[in-house]
Design a protein around this motif. Structure first.
Motif, PDB file in Angstrom:
ATOM      1  N   THR A 148       9.418  34.788  45.744  1.00  0.00           N
ATOM      2  CA  THR A 148      10.425  33.761  46.045  1.00  0.00           C
ATOM      3  C   THR A 148      10.930  33.931  47.478  1.00  0.00           C
ATOM      4  O   THR A 148      11.140  35.051  47.944  1.00  0.00           O
ATOM      5  N   THR A 149      11.116  32.774  48.148  1.00  0.00           N
ATOM      6  CA  THR A 149      11.665  32.818  49.509  1.00  0.00           C
ATOM      7  C   THR A 149      13.173  32.595  49.456  1.00  0.00           C
ATOM      8  O   THR A 149      13.668  31.709  48.751  1.00  0.00           O
ATOM      9  N   VAL A 150      13.879  33.414  50.241  1.00  0.00           N
ATOM     10  CA  VAL A 150      15.328  33.266  50.411  1.00  0.00           C
ATOM     11  C   VAL A 150      15.561  32.892  51.870  1.00  0.00           C
ATOM     12  O   VAL A 150      15.105  33.601  52.768  1.00  0.00           O
ATOM     13  N   VAL A 151      16.233  31.766  52.093  1.00  0.00           N
ATOM     14  CA  VAL A 151      16.533  31.362  53.468  1.00  0.00           C
ATOM     15  C   VAL A 151      17.969  31.789  53.770  1.00  0.00           C
ATOM     16  O   VAL A 151      18.906  31.379  53.081  1.00  0.00           O
ATOM     17  N   ASP A 152      18.120  32.630  54.789  1.00  0.00           N
ATOM     18  CA  ASP A 152      19.427  33.214  55.142  1.00  0.00           C
ATOM     19  C   ASP A 152      19.968  32.439  56.350  1.00  0.00           C
ATOM     20  O   ASP A 152      19.713  32.791  57.497  1.00  0.00           O
ATOM     21  N   LEU A 153      20.695  31.339  56.051  1.00  0.00           N
ATOM     22  CA  LEU A 153      21.174  30.476  57.147  1.00  0.00           C
ATOM     23  C   LEU A 153      22.298  31.161  57.916  1.00  0.00           C
ATOM     24  O   LEU A 153      23.212  31.720  57.297  1.00  0.00           O
ATOM     25  N   GLY A 154      22.242  31.082  59.238  1.00  0.00           N
ATOM     26  CA  GLY A 154      23.252  31.754  60.044  1.00  0.00           C
ATOM     27  C   GLY A 154      23.216  33.243  59.771  1.00  0.00           C
ATOM     28  O   GLY A 154      24.247  33.909  59.727  1.00  0.00           O
ATOM     29  N   GLY A 155      22.010  33.762  59.613  1.00  0.00           N
ATOM     30  CA  GLY A 155      21.843  35.171  59.201  1.00  0.00           C
ATOM     31  C   GLY A 155      21.982  36.152  60.338  1.00  0.00           C
ATOM     32  O   GLY A 155      21.700  37.338  60.157  1.00  0.00           O
ATOM     33  N   GLY A 156      22.387  35.676  61.511  1.00  0.00           N
ATOM     34  CA  GLY A 156      22.630  36.567  62.647  1.00  0.00           C
ATOM     35  C   GLY A 156      21.384  37.335  63.018  1.00  0.00           C
ATOM     36  O   GLY A 156      20.284  36.765  63.149  1.00  0.00           O
ATOM     37  N   GLN A 157      21.523  38.650  63.145  1.00  0.00           N
ATOM     38  CA  GLN A 157      20.387  39.470  63.571  1.00  0.00           C
ATOM     39  C   GLN A 157      19.599  40.022  62.393  1.00  0.00           C
ATOM     40  O   GLN A 157      18.783  40.915  62.543  1.00  0.00           O
ATOM     41  N   GLY A 158      19.869  39.494  61.195  1.00  0.00           N
ATOM     42  CA  GLY A 158      19.026  39.802  60.046  1.00  0.00           C
ATOM     43  C   GLY A 158      19.483  40.967  59.183  1.00  0.00           C
ATOM     44  O   GLY A 158      18.793  41.348  58.235  1.00  0.00           O
ATOM     45  N   VAL A 205      17.711  42.180  55.662  1.00  0.00           N
ATOM     46  CA  VAL A 205      17.066  43.496  55.632  1.00  0.00           C
ATOM     47  C   VAL A 205      17.596  44.292  54.444  1.00  0.00           C
ATOM     48  O   VAL A 205      16.837  44.892  53.675  1.00  0.00           O
ATOM     49  N   HIS A 206      18.899  44.253  54.248  1.00  0.00           N
ATOM     50  CA  HIS A 206      19.491  44.985  53.115  1.00  0.00           C
ATOM     51  C   HIS A 206      18.926  44.458  51.790  1.00  0.00           C
ATOM     52  O   HIS A 206      18.501  45.241  50.930  1.00  0.00           O
ATOM     53  N   LEU A 207      18.915  43.113  51.633  1.00  0.00           N
ATOM     54  CA  LEU A 207      18.432  42.550  50.363  1.00  0.00           C
ATOM     55  C   LEU A 207      16.936  42.833  50.181  1.00  0.00           C
ATOM     56  O   LEU A 207      16.482  43.135  49.078  1.00  0.00           O
ATOM     57  N   ALA A 208      16.182  42.758  51.290  1.00  0.00           N
ATOM     58  CA  ALA A 208      14.728  42.982  51.194  1.00  0.00           C
ATOM     59  C   ALA A 208      14.433  44.409  50.739  1.00  0.00           C
ATOM     60  O   ALA A 208      13.467  44.645  50.002  1.00  0.00           O
ATOM     61  N   ARG A 209      15.276  45.347  51.173  1.00  0.00           N
ATOM     62  CA  ARG A 209      15.054  46.749  50.759  1.00  0.00           C
ATOM     63  C   ARG A 209      15.403  46.948  49.286  1.00  0.00           C
ATOM     64  O   ARG A 209      14.796  47.749  48.587  1.00  0.00           O
ATOM     65  N   THR A 210      16.408  46.187  48.827  1.00  0.00           N
ATOM     66  CA  THR A 210      16.838  46.351  47.430  1.00  0.00           C
ATOM     67  C   THR A 210      15.918  45.581  46.481  1.00  0.00           C
ATOM     68  O   THR A 210      15.631  46.040  45.378  1.00  0.00           O
ATOM     69  N   PHE A 211      15.478  44.389  46.922  1.00  0.00           N
ATOM     70  CA  PHE A 211      14.669  43.530  46.035  1.00  0.00           C
ATOM     71  C   PHE A 211      13.313  43.316  46.701  1.00  0.00           C
ATOM     72  O   PHE A 211      13.122  42.353  47.454  1.00  0.00           O
ATOM     73  N   THR A 212      12.422  44.232  46.387  1.00  0.00           N
ATOM     74  CA  THR A 212      11.164  44.290  47.149  1.00  0.00           C
ATOM     75  C   THR A 212      10.196  43.155  46.781  1.00  0.00           C
ATOM     76  O   THR A 212       9.139  43.039  47.390  1.00  0.00           O
ATOM     77  N   HIS A 213      10.547  42.331  45.776  1.00  0.00           N
ATOM     78  CA  HIS A 213       9.650  41.230  45.387  1.00  0.00           C
ATOM     79  C   HIS A 213       9.992  39.930  46.127  1.00  0.00           C
ATOM     80  O   HIS A 213       9.355  38.915  45.916  1.00  0.00           O
ATOM     81  N   LEU A 214      11.014  39.949  46.985  1.00  0.00           N
ATOM     82  CA  LEU A 214      11.476  38.710  47.629  1.00  0.00           C
ATOM     83  C   LEU A 214      11.109  38.661  49.109  1.00  0.00           C
ATOM     84  O   LEU A 214      10.953  39.705  49.755  1.00  0.00           O
ATOM     85  N   HIS A 215      10.981  37.435  49.630  1.00  0.00           N
ATOM     86  CA  HIS A 215      10.710  37.213  51.061  1.00  0.00           C
ATOM     87  C   HIS A 215      11.924  36.522  51.681  1.00  0.00           C
ATOM     88  O   HIS A 215      12.577  35.712  51.021  1.00  0.00           O
ATOM     89  N   PHE A 216      12.175  36.796  52.954  1.00  0.00           N
ATOM     90  CA  PHE A 216      13.380  36.274  53.600  1.00  0.00           C
ATOM     91  C   PHE A 216      13.044  35.578  54.913  1.00  0.00           C
ATOM     92  O   PHE A 216      12.213  36.073  55.685  1.00  0.00           O
ATOM     93  N   VAL A 217      13.708  34.449  55.143  1.00  0.00           N
ATOM     94  CA  VAL A 217      13.619  33.792  56.444  1.00  0.00           C
ATOM     95  C   VAL A 217      15.045  33.709  56.974  1.00  0.00           C
ATOM     96  O   VAL A 217      15.906  33.043  56.377  1.00  0.00           O
ATOM     97  N   VAL A 218      15.299  34.432  58.058  1.00  0.00           N
ATOM     98  CA  VAL A 218      16.633  34.395  58.681  1.00  0.00           C
ATOM     99  C   VAL A 218      16.627  33.260  59.696  1.00  0.00           C
ATOM    100  O   VAL A 218      15.684  33.139  60.487  1.00  0.00           O
TER     101      VAL A 218
END
Ligand SMILES: C[S@@+](CC[C@H](N)C(=O)[O-])C[C@H]1O[C@@H](n2cnc3c(N)ncnc32)[C@H](O)[C@@H]1O
Length: 417
Positions: free
Chosen positions: A241-251, A255-268
């Motif tokens: 699943t992709t999570v879009v982190d709007l206004g995610g600053g420098q990520g 990064v924190h969520l990606a380390r905790t939930f290793t099955h997810l993808h993130f676009v900052v």
């Protein structure tokens, strides 16, 4: 005769301080102190019970002091922060050596100030804030607070945000609210900076200030990130699943969520000026699952079909009609069942939170007013934003974070096709 309020408060301070002292002694911890080398966290290895004892003491001490100082002092509190602002601006802490003192004359020369002005500034912040001390007349040495400033970039960024951005904005907010405007460029900040731009557009023309702002934002506490992890069902999202982190600053949040939930993808996504060069700084262990891109959230959302669109401390920066616009730009990209997840402040009913938390949330609301002409919101205000944006947002729920009840996780589900 029953005890008077001031005696009750003094007794509460004594009993609750004993709880703290026992915790420190039993765990062989350092006592809170002002000297350099004392712990940055006043009470270490804290637990919810110990934290409660600490806040009970502080709240009782505030009330006792206010009672004993009387109403005139309530109307005329100490409000001159220019000496602390000068310490930040002239980088005074960076020129004071660790472990020994330096004369006013030499320090003034290094900071580019007159000896006279430097001396009065040092003596002010030493007396008011315990920042620096004067171990012998005409000489300056570090305290725990000034040493922290000299060593910790994040604290420097936070002082920059406080004194170079917020403080001038507070001083012009009266001019802004007199206009009764709902535009983000009619703010104390805009008046203080002589600009017709809103705060973020203004910052995008001042990259160093934007960088400092983003640096200060990344100082978010572990507890706040844990709340985001724990109060939404990230683990239950499908793998990939992709999570879009709007206004995610420098990520930092992704990064924190990606380390905790290793099955997810993130676009900052953030403004070009903020994300420029940040891609390479994403830690290696999550680089394949966290991408940083430039995107203006007031334009159509380019990532279609993501499972979650995350807005963490974004919407409180904007007046209602701009929040509605941000949400509407998401709707064309959302698939049925996708969620908008908001982590933000959640205003309580007045007087329902303990004093320190009430003070904290009211301060944040006042900062939002000065910087952005925006506001913190109550549960109903949040629901109204989603209702106004589109009737197809359903399943609204706002959950107060137990560990920090002035904040919440707000979720709405897209029920459209
Ligand atoms: C208060 S910070 C929150 C940062 C991050 N979400 C967090 O939780 O720490 C607000 C962010 O919104 C970004 N921002 C402001 N206007 C924006 C826009 N038009 N498009 C995308 N991001 C924007 C800012 O650059 C900043 O990084």
């Amino acid at each position: 005769m029953p005890n008077s309020r001031i005696v009750q408060l003094a007794q509460m301070i004594a009993t609750r301080t004993s709880v703290l002292d026992e915790h420190i002694q039993n765990n062989n911890l350092s006592q809170p102190a002002f000297e350099p080398g004392s712990p940055t966290e006043p009470i270490q290895q804290t637990t919810p019970e110990i934290e409660k004892a600490r806040t009970d003491v502080i709240e009782a001490a505030i009330e006792l002091r206010q009672l004993l100082e009387g109403p005139v002092r309530l109307l005329l509190p100490e409000s001159n922060f220019s000496p602390l602002a000068a310490i930040y601006n002239f980088k005074v802490a960076s020129f004071v050596p660790l472990g020994c003192s330096i004369s006013f004359v030499e320090l003034a020369d290094k900071c580019g100030l007159s000896e006279h002005d430097l001396g009065r500034i040092i003596r002010y912040v030493a007396a008011h804030h315990r920042v620096f001390c004067e171990p012998e007349k005409g000489y300056v040495a570090h305290t725990a607070a000034s040493k922290l400033l000299s060593e910790n970039k994040m604290i420097e960024h936070l002082m920059g945000l406080t004194f170079a951005e917020c403080w001038p904005a507070h001083s012009r907010v009266i001019d802004a609210i007199a206009r009764k405007s709902e535009e983000p460029n009619i703010s104390g900040y805009a008046f203080a900076n002589g600009t017709s731009l809103n705060t973020f557009d203004f910052l995008s023309h001042h990259p160093e200030r934007a960088h400092r702002f983003a640096g200060a934002m990344s100082s978010t506490s572990q507890a706040s990130l844990d709340a985001l992890s724990n109060y939404f069902g990230w683990a239950g999202l499908e793998a990939g699943t992709t999570v879009v982190d709007l206004g995610g600053g420098q990520g930092h949040v992704s990064v924190h969520l990606a380390r905790t939930f290793t099955h997810l993808h993130f676009v900052v996504q953030d403004m070009a000026a903020v994300v420029d060069g940040m891609g390479e700084k994403i830690p290696e262990d999550v680089q394949d699952r966290v991408k940083i891109t430039a995107h203006d959230m007031f334009t159509k959302q380019p990532i279609k079909g993501a499972g979650v669109y995350l807005l963490r401390y974004i919407l409180h920066d904007w007046p209602d009609k701009y929040c509605v616009e941000v949400l509407r730009h998401l709707t064309a990209a959302m698939k049925k069942g996708a969620k908008v997840v908001v982590q933000d402040h959640l205003l309580p009913e007045p007087g329902t939170l303990p004093l320190l938390q009430e003070m904290q949330i009211r301060s944040m609301d006042a900062i939002m007013l000065s910087l952005f002409n925006s506001r913190e919101r109550e549960v109903d205000d949040w629901q109204n934003l989603f209702n106004q944006a589109d009737g197809r947002f359903g399943g609204f729920r706002a959950t107060r974070v137990k560990e920090n009840p002035s904040t919440g996780i707000i979720v709405a589900e897209w029920t459209g096709e």
